[in-house]
Design a protein around this motif. Structure first.
Motif, PDB file in Angstrom:
ATOM      1  N   GLN A 102      -1.044   8.690  11.483  1.00  0.00           N
ATOM      2  CA  GLN A 102      -1.615   7.443  11.991  1.00  0.00           C
ATOM      3  C   GLN A 102      -1.190   6.266  11.127  1.00  0.00           C
ATOM      4  O   GLN A 102      -0.938   5.172  11.641  1.00  0.00           O
ATOM      5  N   ALA A 103      -1.097   6.513   9.833  1.00  0.00           N
ATOM      6  CA  ALA A 103      -0.664   5.445   8.929  1.00  0.00           C
ATOM      7  C   ALA A 103       0.761   5.016   9.252  1.00  0.00           C
ATOM      8  O   ALA A 103       1.055   3.814   9.343  1.00  0.00           O
ATOM      9  N   ALA A 104       1.657   5.987   9.475  1.00  0.00           N
ATOM     10  CA  ALA A 104       3.047   5.677   9.786  1.00  0.00           C
ATOM     11  C   ALA A 104       3.157   4.903  11.089  1.00  0.00           C
ATOM     12  O   ALA A 104       3.966   3.966  11.214  1.00  0.00           O
ATOM     13  N   ASP A 105       2.347   5.263  12.083  1.00  0.00           N
ATOM     14  CA  ASP A 105       2.366   4.559  13.368  1.00  0.00           C
ATOM     15  C   ASP A 105       1.950   3.091  13.189  1.00  0.00           C
ATOM     16  O   ASP A 105       2.570   2.183  13.754  1.00  0.00           O
ATOM     17  N   PHE A 119       0.827  -1.196   0.000  1.00  0.00           N
ATOM     18  CA  PHE A 119       0.000   0.000   0.000  1.00  0.00           C
ATOM     19  C   PHE A 119       0.866   1.253   0.000  1.00  0.00           C
ATOM     20  O   PHE A 119       0.688   2.147   0.806  1.00  0.00           O
ATOM     21  N   SER A 120       1.840   1.301  -0.906  1.00  0.00           N
ATOM     22  CA  SER A 120       2.763   2.420  -0.880  1.00  0.00           C
ATOM     23  C   SER A 120       2.249   3.649  -1.598  1.00  0.00           C
ATOM     24  O   SER A 120       2.829   4.706  -1.490  1.00  0.00           O
ATOM     25  N   GLN A 121       1.164   3.530  -2.367  1.00  0.00           N
ATOM     26  CA  GLN A 121       0.607   4.683  -3.060  1.00  0.00           C
ATOM     27  C   GLN A 121      -0.738   5.044  -2.451  1.00  0.00           C
ATOM     28  O   GLN A 121      -1.182   4.453  -1.480  1.00  0.00           O
ATOM     29  N   ALA A 126       7.963   4.676   2.419  1.00  0.00           N
ATOM     30  CA  ALA A 126       7.290   5.682   1.579  1.00  0.00           C
ATOM     31  C   ALA A 126       6.662   6.763   2.428  1.00  0.00           C
ATOM     32  O   ALA A 126       6.676   7.945   2.059  1.00  0.00           O
ATOM     33  N   THR A 127       6.121   6.389   3.591  1.00  0.00           N
ATOM     34  CA  THR A 127       5.433   7.356   4.450  1.00  0.00           C
ATOM     35  C   THR A 127       6.413   8.322   5.109  1.00  0.00           C
ATOM     36  O   THR A 127       6.187   9.527   5.188  1.00  0.00           O
ATOM     37  N   THR A 185      -3.802   5.925   5.058  1.00  0.00           N
ATOM     38  CA  THR A 185      -3.142   6.623   3.953  1.00  0.00           C
ATOM     39  C   THR A 185      -4.170   7.108   2.947  1.00  0.00           C
ATOM     40  O   THR A 185      -4.117   8.254   2.470  1.00  0.00           O
ATOM     41  N   LEU A 186      -5.130   6.272   2.660  1.00  0.00           N
ATOM     42  CA  LEU A 186      -6.179   6.629   1.704  1.00  0.00           C
ATOM     43  C   LEU A 186      -7.072   7.751   2.214  1.00  0.00           C
ATOM     44  O   LEU A 186      -7.603   8.543   1.433  1.00  0.00           O
ATOM     45  N   THR A 187      -7.238   7.789   3.525  1.00  0.00           N
ATOM     46  CA  THR A 187      -8.084   8.839   4.112  1.00  0.00           C
ATOM     47  C   THR A 187      -7.256  10.039   4.565  1.00  0.00           C
ATOM     48  O   THR A 187      -7.729  10.868   5.350  1.00  0.00           O
ATOM     49  N   HIS A 188      -6.012  10.114   4.086  1.00  0.00           N
ATOM     50  CA  HIS A 188      -5.148  11.277   4.306  1.00  0.00           C
ATOM     51  C   HIS A 188      -4.833  11.518   5.779  1.00  0.00           C
ATOM     52  O   HIS A 188      -4.911  12.644   6.273  1.00  0.00           O
ATOM     53  N   ASN A 189      -4.464  10.440   6.483  1.00  0.00           N
ATOM     54  CA  ASN A 189      -3.990  10.534   7.863  1.00  0.00           C
ATOM     55  C   ASN A 189      -2.584   9.923   7.927  1.00  0.00           C
ATOM     56  O   ASN A 189      -2.386   8.824   8.470  1.00  0.00           O
TER      57      ASN A 189
END
Length: 320
Positions: A289-292, A3-5, A313-314, A282-286
């Motif tokens: 939280q995604a990186a955590d 899910f890198s993009q 990527a994040t 990531t898809l919801t632009h957070n």
């Protein structure tokens, strides 16, 4: 799953036609030689004749020879009927036409299905063209051709093949489903929904039809309709991984993170669930939280390549 993009795309359909969301990444026969001293049927008859000539005379001799010779014929010592050959092999053996047989035609449709399952769509198309020649025009053949063209991203050719299948059999549900998927891929979700609905009307017991319709709604942002479709698919098949995964994605988009995480935890390993939950963020632009979540997934399973790539990527770290 990587899910890198950050853009949802329609993926290739699986064997059942279902879709799961992810993010963009990118010899003739010869008789055996006879052994020295081996007795043939003819020589064996001579031996039997000699034995009876020494042991018995007159009428009994003739009767005994007939009886023994009859037994030889019944038990297979007499010469066997030559096997049938293909015309080419018969010519090579100098055999008469009566001993030839026609080589059976291959099942081109079955061969095409096998090639499709292996991802060899160009080869499958050749076999499907041969199937048309041998079997005549059939909806299933055109449907399979459409699927091959779609996988090759030849969308207009795919639509034409699906249209031919439906012109021959208007109630051929798989063609409606796969035409709908093609319409989704070419930016016509409204027409896609009409064909998904028609496929379900014809065969409401196919969970993959509901899953595909739900994915179409999800891409269009119709979260309630998407959730309803995924739920119906799971009701029909509780073990349907694709529908469960897409439902979790839908729940995450709707802000129901706890429900989404619980559902992901039911269908995959804990580290994978954390990674996929991070992808939803990531898809919801957070991004924070995604990186955590990616970090937690990697700490739980340092060998998980998707988490490693996603966190790189994040955070902008170099990819390993």
């Amino acid at each position: 799953m990587d899910f890198s993009q950050t853009k949802i795309k329609q993926t290739k359909s699986d064997a059942s036609g279902g879709k799961v969301s992810h993010l963009e990444s990118g010899l003739p026969l010869r008789s055996a030689p006879r052994a020295s001293g081996q007795i043939t049927a003819a020589s064996f008859v001579k031996i039997v004749h000699l034995f009876f000539a020494r042991a018995i005379t007159g009428h009994l001799l003739r009767t005994g020879c007939l009886l023994v010779t009859g037994c030889l014929l019944l038990t297979g010592c007499a010469a066997k009927t030559p096997p049938a050959y293909t015309p080419d092999d018969a010519m090579g053996h100098g055999l008469p036409p009566a001993l030839t047989t026609t080589r059976p035609e291959p099942n081109h449709l079955a061969l095409a299905k096998e090639m499709i399952g292996k991802g060899y769509h160009d080869i499958a198309l050749v076999q499907l063209e041969k199937a048309l020649t041998m079997r005549g025009e059939k909806a299933e053949i055109y449907h399979r051709m459409g699927c091959c063209h779609r996988e090759k991203k030849a969308y207009e050719e795919a639509k034409q093949c699906f249209a031919k299948a439906l012109a021959m059999e208007p109630d051929y549900a798989p063609a409606h489903n796969d035409l709908a998927m093609t319409l989704d891929l070419t930016g016509d979700p409204e027409a896609a929904q009409r064909h998904y609905k028609r496929a379900i009307e014809i065969n409401p017991a196919r969970p993959d039809f509901y899953n595909n319709m739900g994915f179409s709604h999800l891409c269009a942002g119709h979260l309630d309709l998407a959730r309803d479709s995924f739920t119906r698919a799971i009701t029909l098949d509780d073990s349907f991984f694709l529908a469960r995964h897409n439902l979790a994605l839908c729940l995450g988009f709707a802000g129901k993170e706890a429900e989404a995480m619980a559902l992901l935890s039911e269908i995959m390993a804990p580290a994978e669930a954390l990674n996929n939950m991070g992808a939803i963020h990531t898809l919801t632009h957070n991004p924070e939280q995604a990186a955590d979540l990616f970090s937690r997934a990697l700490a739980m399973d340092p060998t998980l390549p998707a988490a490693r790539k996603n966190i790189a990527a994040t955070k902008g770290a170099p990819k390993k």
